[in-house]
Design a protein around this motif. Structure first.
Motif, PDB file in Angstrom:
ATOM      1  N   GLU A 116       0.738  -1.264  -0.044  1.00 47.85           N
ATOM      2  CA  GLU A 116       0.022  -0.031  -0.081  1.00 47.85           C
ATOM      3  C   GLU A 116       0.822   1.318  -0.116  1.00 47.85           C
ATOM      4  OE1 GLU A 116      -3.548   2.045   2.606  1.00 47.85           O
ATOM      5  OE2 GLU A 116      -3.011   0.031   3.027  1.00 47.85           O
ATOM      6  N   HIS A 117       1.905   1.228   0.796  1.00 46.52           N
ATOM      7  CA  HIS A 117       2.890   2.457   0.810  1.00 46.52           C
ATOM      8  C   HIS A 117       3.547   2.735  -0.611  1.00 46.52           C
ATOM      9  CE1 HIS A 117       6.155   4.892   2.122  1.00 46.52           C
ATOM     10  NE2 HIS A 117       6.773   4.358   1.372  1.00 46.52           N
ATOM     11  N   ILE A 118       3.835   1.593  -1.455  1.00 53.54           N
ATOM     12  CA  ILE A 118       4.373   1.815  -2.593  1.00 53.54           C
ATOM     13  C   ILE A 118       3.113   2.441  -3.454  1.00 53.54           C
ATOM     14  CG2 ILE A 118       5.252   0.460  -4.616  1.00 53.54           C
ATOM     15  CD1 ILE A 118       6.361  -1.513  -2.881  1.00 53.54           C
ATOM     16  N   ALA A 119       2.037   1.718  -3.628  1.00 55.33           N
ATOM     17  CA  ALA A 119       0.943   2.390  -4.320  1.00 55.33           C
ATOM     18  C   ALA A 119       0.602   3.782  -4.109  1.00 55.33           C
ATOM     19  CB  ALA A 119      -0.210   1.587  -4.103  1.00 55.33           C
ATOM     20  N   ASN A 120       0.654   4.164  -2.654  1.00 44.90           N
ATOM     21  CA  ASN A 120       0.464   5.536  -2.516  1.00 44.90           C
ATOM     22  C   ASN A 120       1.525   6.587  -2.574  1.00 44.90           C
ATOM     23  OD1 ASN A 120      -2.141   4.529  -1.847  1.00 44.90           O
ATOM     24  ND2 ASN A 120      -1.720   4.448   0.494  1.00 44.90           N
ATOM     25  N   THR A 121       2.950   6.166  -2.439  1.00 49.48           N
ATOM     26  CA  THR A 121       4.155   7.085  -2.530  1.00 49.48           C
ATOM     27  C   THR A 121       3.942   7.969  -3.865  1.00 49.48           C
ATOM     28  OG1 THR A 121       5.288   5.771  -0.938  1.00 49.48           O
ATOM     29  CG2 THR A 121       6.446   7.270  -2.213  1.00 49.48           C
ATOM     30  N   GLY A 122       3.786   7.220  -4.943  1.00 51.66           N
ATOM     31  CA  GLY A 122       3.908   8.002  -6.279  1.00 51.66           C
ATOM     32  C   GLY A 122       4.298   7.006  -7.507  1.00 51.66           C
ATOM     33  N   GLU A 123       4.517   7.756  -8.344  1.00 54.50           N
ATOM     34  CA  GLU A 123       5.119   6.957  -9.624  1.00 54.50           C
ATOM     35  C   GLU A 123       6.517   6.625  -9.342  1.00 54.50           C
ATOM     36  OE1 GLU A 123       3.885   9.188 -13.143  1.00 54.50           O
ATOM     37  OE2 GLU A 123       1.880   8.864 -12.783  1.00 54.50           O
ATOM     38  N   ALA A 124       7.040   7.519  -8.839  1.00 57.35           N
ATOM     39  CA  ALA A 124       8.637   7.453  -8.886  1.00 57.35           C
ATOM     40  C   ALA A 124       9.034   6.013  -8.262  1.00 57.35           C
ATOM     41  CB  ALA A 124       9.332   8.760  -8.315  1.00 57.35           C
ATOM     42  N   LEU A 125       8.370   5.929  -7.070  1.00 54.50           N
ATOM     43  CA  LEU A 125       8.663   4.848  -6.308  1.00 54.50           C
ATOM     44  C   LEU A 125       8.336   3.651  -7.126  1.00 54.50           C
ATOM     45  CD1 LEU A 125      10.144   3.581  -3.789  1.00 54.50           C
ATOM     46  CD2 LEU A 125       7.726   3.842  -2.663  1.00 54.50           C
TER      47      LEU A 125
END
Length: 497
Positions: free
Chosen positions: A181-190
């Motif tokens: 969920e963190h990966i999905a919410n952090t943004g396109e760069a991550l």
């Protein structure tokens, strides 16, 4: 470039040593990579809480397998305005992998820092896995994305197939939020980084590292084994050409650092007090850009450029910690001394007299776009000798103007192309020369290097640090010269150091 693994790498039973796995740790500032490396090794092998400037190696055994871990300096983050000064407090904890052990402000590699290639060298013949450490407590923006891409690119092609994202500080995630969920919410760069690594990632929670039920390191090694299997047992090996370039760049940085330290030491010995004054006289034929050069050195438009200079003009400014006094003079005729009017010749001498007790350096301005013929060279030197005497050559430096015309061509190559006459002129000046781009006053970083070069000339001249004023330079006809400076700018109180 990759190389096939050896028998010992694949766990051949004939090897006497435990099969080895080599891990290269990369990450940006405050990523927690040093703490992560210590977690893998199961001990505080690397010093956390201080900036990592050199790659370090640690080894351990995990389930009978020898594991080599290389911690590297934080990769460079492109400079951007700082918005939070409190991040320093987070970097002091050595127990939290979400707090990076390096300094939070590291916009550019220093002379002491190393690139990723040096880390790869320390785990020969090459790492099986490259762990890209990312803290969940730090934003991963387009800036960090570019930094990661540049770091992997510095190692050469094919690095991504050996790379895995290692998230640190997951204990800082909100309760109930998983890493996906963190990966999905952090943004396109991550998301781009994870996808670039083949969707391979792992998480570290350092609050669990002392727990008997801590399985995060064995689980990481299992994922490393899966990646090695996918790569058919191959490991990453840095291209020898890249290693050579890295070593050459490192050597050049070391030489530059030594030169800067030596200059600083000599300047301290020579100055040893308040800012030293450098007295400079601009000379040359008409239209060479003397006024623009003066503006460039002083950092302001003190002199009127683009029009013929009729009278000497003195101006002063504090430049790079030195008090710099410059006198701009009228231009000479390029054909012969006789064709230069007597008034102009007298004005050049009175310009030197304005720099009492005498100028440290006669800056002979020469555009890089001009060709120097034998007549021009003879005329220049005839002017200098006739106006300032035979000893003037000890204090003369050629200053090339319009340096932007060179583009990427080194000034040394320009000198070689300039022919024998230009080289003879430089020999007259003791091979003292410098080049300036005088289009943007105050923004040419080579001004500091010019002042260093002038101080080097002064140092080599010893007890003849400046060109003394001669009686014949002081004419009663003072109407030709213009000081236009405040009384406190008078040079009579200047001391020769």
């Amino acid at each position: 470039m990759a190389a096939v693994s050896s028998a010992s790498d694949t766990g051949d039973s004939r090897g006497r040593h435990p099969p080895e796995r080599r891990l290269l740790i990369l990450g940006g500032p405050r990523s927690g990579k040093t703490s992560a490396a210590n977690t893998i090794l199961g001990d505080e092998v690397f010093e956390a809480g201080t900036e990592t400037t050199h790659s370090n190696v640690g080894q351990t055994e995990i389930y009978g397998r020898r594991v080599t871990v290389v911690d590297t300096p934080a990769w460079a983050i492109p400079a951007e305005p700082s918005t939070d000064d409190d991040d320093d407090d987070e970097g002091d904890s050595t127990d939290n992998a979400g707090a990076e052990s390096e300094s939070p402000t590291r916009p550019l590699p220093s002379l002491d820092s190393e690139g990723p290639c040096m880390g790869a060298i320390l785990c020969p013949p090459g790492p099986h896995a490259i762990l890209l450490v990312v803290s969940v407590t730090q934003p991963f923006t387009e800036t960090e994305k570019r930094a990661a891409e540049e770091q992997l690119g510095a190692l050469g092609g094919g690095t991504w197939r050996y790379s895995t994202v290692l998230f640190t500080g997951v204990d800082k995630l909100p309760k109930g939020v998983f890493i996906e969920e963190h990966i999905a919410n952090t943004g396109e760069a991550l998301q781009w980084l994870v996808e670039r690594c083949g969707s391979r990632y792992h998480t570290f929670d350092n609050t669990r590292k002392e727990s008997e039920e801590n399985t995060q390191v064995p689980e990481l090694m299992e994922k490393v084994e899966e990646m090695i299997t996918d790569n058919q047992g191959w490991y990453f090996e840095v291209n020898e050409l890249i290693l050579l370039e890295e070593e050459q760049a490192r050597r050049a940085l070391e030489e530059e650092r030594m030169r800067m330290e030596e200059h600083a030491r000599q300047r301290e010995q020579m100055i040893g007090g308040p800012p030293r004054e450098l007295r400079l006289l601009l000379l040359g034929w008409k239209g060479v850009g003397k006024s623009s050069v003066g503006n460039c050195i002083l950092g302001r438009r003190f002199f009127e450029s683009g029009q013929e200079t009729e009278l000497c003009l003195r101006r002063q400014a504090l430049v790079c910690g030195r008090r710099v006094t410059i006198v701009d003079t009228p231009g000479w005729d390029w054909f012969s001394v006789r064709r230069t009017p007597k008034r102009i010749r007298q004005e050049s001498q009175r310009g030197a007299a304005l720099l009492r007790p005498g100028p440290h350096t006669l800056l002979l301005v020469l555009p890089v776009v001009s060709s120097l013929t034998a007549r021009k060279r003879r005329t220049l030197l005839a002017h200098i000798d006739a106006l300032f005497g035979d000893g003037a050559c000890l204090h003369t430096m050629v200053l090339f103007s319009c340096g932007d015309w060179l583009g990427r061509t080194p000034i040394e190559e320009h000198i070689l192309r300039g022919g024998r006459e230009l080289q003879r002129l430089l020999e007259y000046c003791g091979n003292y020369y410098h080049v300036l781009d005088s289009k943007v006053p105050g923004k040419d970083r080579s001004v500091s290097a010019l002042l260093d070069r002038i101080e080097e000339m002064i140092r080599e001249n010893g007890d003849k640090a400046f060109l003394p004023i001669q009686t014949e330079w002081l004419s009663e006809e003072s109407s030709y010269s213009s000081d236009n400076t405040e009384p406190e700018d008078d040079c009579r109180g200047c001391q020769v150091q």
